[in-house]
Design a protein around this motif. Structure first.
Motif, PDB file in Angstrom:
ATOM      1  N   GLN B 124       0.824  -1.213   0.000  1.00  0.00           N
ATOM      2  CA  GLN B 124       0.000   0.000   0.000  1.00  0.00           C
ATOM      3  C   GLN B 124       0.855   1.259   0.000  1.00  0.00           C
ATOM      4  N   LEU B 125       2.050   1.171   0.608  1.00  0.00           N
ATOM      5  CA  LEU B 125       2.939   2.332   0.646  1.00  0.00           C
ATOM      6  C   LEU B 125       3.433   2.682  -0.756  1.00  0.00           C
ATOM      7  N   THR B 127       2.227   1.295  -3.898  1.00  0.00           N
ATOM      8  CA  THR B 127       1.271   1.321  -5.014  1.00  0.00           C
ATOM      9  C   THR B 127      -0.100   1.828  -4.593  1.00  0.00           C
ATOM     10  N   GLY B 128      -0.327   1.983  -3.298  1.00  0.00           N
ATOM     11  CA  GLY B 128      -1.619   2.478  -2.814  1.00  0.00           C
ATOM     12  C   GLY B 128      -2.735   1.461  -2.922  1.00  0.00           C
ATOM     13  N   LYS B 129      -2.398   0.246  -3.308  1.00  0.00           N
ATOM     14  CA  LYS B 129      -3.423  -0.774  -3.537  1.00  0.00           C
ATOM     15  C   LYS B 129      -3.608  -1.699  -2.333  1.00  0.00           C
TER      16      LYS B 129
END
Lengths: 663, 663
Positions: B124-125, B127-129
């Motif tokens: 998440q850091l 790619t934000g996914k």
């Protein structure tokens, strides 16, 4: 089989961070009794130094290590720092992941909020004893006296005792623990850690009482605190997508443009506009509504927009003169042949954090030729004694082909062998340590590159020195023959054959065919006396220029120069045109410098121009397009050579990641 | 100044463990894009293997890495494990320091409850996914499908999406993330990690689809799960004072004696009584009332009382034949000259945790002579690819004087040079990794010692082989002269001088004066054919014994032996008395072995006794007081030599800590 999944589910549970580290105490630097003792002293002293510097106080630190039984030691540290307010003492010392420096971007020794509480935990684990803390803040009549332990299941402090006492100290903190330890001498010892600390923190006064009762005082060498480092906002370079999204979510600003300006360093209104335009985001959009795609757009835009390098006033490098002093200190009574002028690089950024690399190299003399070079590592002015093999500093040294710089190295990789010490300091608002024990810097690509460039810049000066020494030594033999033996032979032969002694000048110049520059520095009566003898052993008259680069400490001055130099810049670069020096003749330059430390100058840096350098022994050609008339300072010179090399190494940089991934 | 203390106090705050690791992602193994990709695959696969083994399932694992844009990769792993119950999924994947294996003493790949959640956080850091998890437990109609992120401020999972879906799989777990990564080939790559994993986990079937779409299947080589490891109580050796106090406080037992018996392994009622007597503690005292001094008494008593070594069924070593297979696999098409028989040591204990060290060495052939030896490190059947310099395995290798074992090494320290690969596996109920990224084992004294002893035992076999090869090569020249050239010379000379050809036997034996043993192993028709030719090239008749040590896999058998050995033990040690072998005569021993893998046997291990070994080429003297009649197995032999060395090295052990503290 479902029962297995459920069976496993029952075992799932939370692990307290303190439990985790209690079972993994080696991660915190407590993997052996020897190291545990050093880690204990280190965590306490680093905290004291940080506290004093933050409060603008010249540190006075006291460290006492006493053996209390076969395995256990009592360690006491005391400082004159600002003290800790009553309510915070238990949290600071009895809780992991609690601290003041984690959330701020600023150079400090402590970053994690783990170290000192880890000491308390290790202490109770090995001796069962609570830690004792005394602290007094300015203006308070009494000090707070506390005994506490750390409840590892909850990661919270447990007060054993609390009291107010009279303490004849205006302010400060005293820390006392008992730990299982082992006291040894050698490269990895309490005293070496303190010595290293004193060297790079000359503003600190450290008193150490060893287990045998001996007392060593590392006297303060400077009354000046290092310039206070400023807390800054993260630099946009290298910011992570997830981080940006979180920052936007938490932003106080109501517009994207002001969010970028306020929450980052080096983003001006103009730059913010540029970024938002590139990312196609309205300036007035609320940061709270930043989408994933928009955030990606910003990250991409940051790479394209020109953004200033980070501020440097958040960093506190050691500086060339202290680095050299540090190296001398390590040598002690031993003499070295050559100190390469230390290099301090410009700040760079990794993941939003500015950092600076500094390097110094000392070579030869009494240093052993048969071992690997000694590596001295420092991070934010803290000596690193363990985990050398895991550190990016070591990786950088291993990746350099040292054969080019005059050291022995099998296959051009690995730690080189030879009589040298290499000192590397990395200063950053956040040092990426490989583990919580803070003994090795992680393998971050851009950091490794910077270290390599700094080392190479320093290494080139070493090479120059060695080449000069080598060529002089080789030519010296010829010189001796020409100067002494040839005339003797001529004389004897003449006598035997009964003819007059022939003129040998022509013969000598034919054999030598060099301009020979013989220089020396001597120190007496608080002056450095520099002599440069220039012999023209070529068959014809010569015109050229001699350039001498000398250090300028600000207070130094040229008290005599004979002949007067034609050009003089900043009191650092002197230039003499040598006009029509006849064949076989010699001329001499003498300089006297006052106001410099004895140690600050021990080898001349001499260049020549206007003559083919292959005909010159004892000086290097003026490098690149370095023009005498544009002369500035040595560092500019070094920088220029470095840049040349950087271009050469563009290929290397592109595949940098793969290289730096070596394990 | 009080304002400074208060100013500082305001900044003090709690740091969430997730925030800490988010800012220190390099500690978790995410310090470069290349390594991040490997760490992601590794954490997921290690979890899958652990889950399958705990549930007694032969693992079938699928790994798919796809490039989705310039910097980002999608990684999917899928296993046939027992699945995870619905409620636990978010905790297991979205919360650091949460897991099932931290509190149990048992050999497992995962220990910390950090790895897979760290992957989610890194994903998440960068790619934000969110991460996507699907899991189904046996007997359930549907699988649970979840998307989640990790709230780093709270260290808690945040559900993005949850659903039930049909999944045509009986049970298992699928994990999908997107991470910023970099895909490379070479020693540190996803494929190397999977290859290494497959080698030491031959019961696992691993299918890998690379970013270029190519599919590699690492076929299961064994249908047998490694023996399931048992969870045990802590071993009393090396238990810490604070740990003992905490255990006593939490004990269920109401008497000290039963507390010691129930909560520790290897403490019988008799041993418990002995300990309590020595510590002067009543057997019936409640553990809850154990005082600090009493606890110290117990710790001291534990050191004095004889306590059995830890159980071994909590550990799962790789075993000699798999180690050898692993080394062959690394070599691939390349041929080696010699595989030293792998060594598996007896279990030892550090801080209450049993551990086992295994070592294998392969030498020569196509391996490069010019580089440092290659080091292969494994911990609990997981290949370690990074942080080699920080690992105790490397330290142990560096501390050995390899010149004694036939490798090149400057000054007798450091990683040696030469054509060799050294494989070391450490298995333990708790591997003391230097950091949460689990890539290097910490510098624990007793572990380093065990590794050194195992390596030396293996190294001695290498030395024996090299000595034999060396002496044979030297004598071969003589042999050729004696066997072929001398008779030719004699014949020609005789012809020239017109005299009969002289008898050369006496001359030959005078020149040679050795018993020459020439042996070979050939494999054909599923049999190993061993030939041993014994030549008596000494001037007199000889009596001695020949001992051959052969592997016994359980299913192997001697199908032919000519002549029959006089002694045969365990189908592994054979002995022939050679009686009155006349000078210049030869005798032959032939053996046929069936039921062994081709690779399991490629060099004979031959000893001689009853003759001065300086007169023998091609076999070593029976070591120490190894008596043919007492013969057991090779490992006993190795053990014996090791013990001899251990005595020699008692000095070393005493200063072990200092040595192992090298950084």
């Amino acid at each position: 089989m479902s029962s297995i999944a459920e069976e496993l589910a029952k075992k799932q549970k939370e692990i307290s961070v303190a439990e985790f580290f209690e079972k993994n105490k080696h991660i915190l630097g407590f993997d052996s009794a020897t190291r545990a003792l050093i880690s204990t002293v280190k965590e306490a002293v680093d905290n004291s130094l940080d506290a004093c510097e933050e409060a603008g106080i010249l540190p006075e630190i006291y460290v006492d290590v006493k053996k209390i039984n076969q395995n256990d030691y009592r360690i006491v540290t005391e400082d004159n720092g600002p003290g800790i307010v009553k309510k915070q003492i238990p949290q600071v010392f009895g809780r992991l992941l609690y601290g003041s420096r984690f959330h701020s971007i600023r150079q400090a020794r402590g970053q994690q909020g783990i170290g000192i509480s880890a000491v308390v935990m290790y202490s109770q684990l090995t001796t069962g004893k609570p830690a004792k803390i005394r602290s007094k803040i300015h203006g308070s009549d009494v000090a707070r006296d506390i005994s506490l332990m750390l409840n590892t299941k909850k990661n919270r402090p447990e007060l054993i005792n609390g009291d107010f006492v009279i303490w004849d100290k205006e302010h400060g903190t005293r820390f006392e623990v008992q730990v299982r330890g082992k006291y040894v001498a050698g490269k990895q010892s309490v005293i070496e850690y303190l010595k290293g600390t004193a060297i790079v923190n000359p503003h600190a006064q450290i008193t150490y009482v060893a287990p045998d009762g001996s007392r060593i005082v590392f006297q303060r060498a400077s009354e000046q605190l290092p310039p206070q480092t400023r807390e800054i906002m993260p630099h946009p370079e290298g910011i992570e997508l997830g981080e940006l999204l979180n920052m936007a979510k938490d932003a106080d600003s109501i517009k994207m443009s002001s969010f970028l300006v306020n929450d980052f360093s080096r983003i001006s209104h103009r730059v913010a506009r540029e970024i938002l335009e590139l990312a196609e985001i309205p300036q007035s959009q609320s940061p709270k509504r930043l989408t994933l795609d928009q955030a990606k757009g910003i990250i991409d835009a940051i790479k394209k927009v020109k953004i200033m390098a980070p501020e440097t006033d958040c960093l506190s490098p050691i500086g060339p003169s202290l680095i050299k002093k540090g190296l001398k200190n390590v040598l002690g009574e031993l003499k070295a042949e050559f100190y390469a002028p230390p290099v301090t690089r410009e700040p760079r950024v990794y993941a939003g954090n500015p950092f600076i690399v500094e390097v110094g190299i000392v070579y030869g003399g009494h240093l052993s030729k048969d071992n690997q070079v000694q590596i001295l590592r420092f991070a934010n002015r803290v000596p690193l004694l363990y985990q050398q093999g895991a550190c990016v500093i070591t990786k950088a040294i291993e990746a350099i082909d040292w054969r080019r710089y005059g050291l022995e190295q099998r296959g051009g990789r690995g730690i080189p062998y030879g009589p040298a010490i290499i000192l590397v300091h990395v200063a950053s608002t956040k040092i990426p340590f490989t583990s919580e024990s803070k003994e090795a810097i992680a393998n971050i690509e851009v950091i490794q590159q910077e270290i390599e460039l700094a080392i190479k810049a320093c290494g080139r000066r070493l090479r120059t020195h060695l080449n000069k020494a080598d060529r002089k030594a080789k030519t010296r033999v010829k010189f001796d023959i020409v100067q002494e033996i040839l005339p003797m032979i001529a004389k004897k032969s003449a006598k035997i054959v009964g003819k007059p002694v022939p003129k040998l000048n022509g013969t000598i110049t034919k054999i030598m065919n060099v301009v020979w520059i013989d220089d020396s520095v001597e120190y007496s009566k608080k002056r450095h006396k520099i002599t440069i003898n220039v012999y023209n052993y070529t068959p014809k008259q010569r015109n050229f220029e001699i350039v001498l680069v000398i250090p300028n400490s600000g207070s130094s001055a040229i008290s005599k120069a004979e002949p007067q130099p034609k050009i003089e810049k900043n009191g650092m670069v002197l230039c003499w045109p040598i006009k029509r020096l006849p064949t076989t003749e010699m001329m001499r330059i003498t300089i006297e410098l006052s106001g410099l430390d004895k140690d600050a100058y021990d080898e001349n840096e001499i260049y020549i121009s206007g003559i083919d350098p292959v005909h010159v022994i004892g000086a290097e050609a003026l490098p690149g397009d370095w023009d005498v008339d544009k002369l500035v300072v040595t560092e500019a010179l070094v920088e220029e050579i470095v840049e040349e090399e950087e271009e050469e190494e563009a290929d290397y940089d592109e595949q940098g990641e793969v290289l730096s991934d070596e394990g």
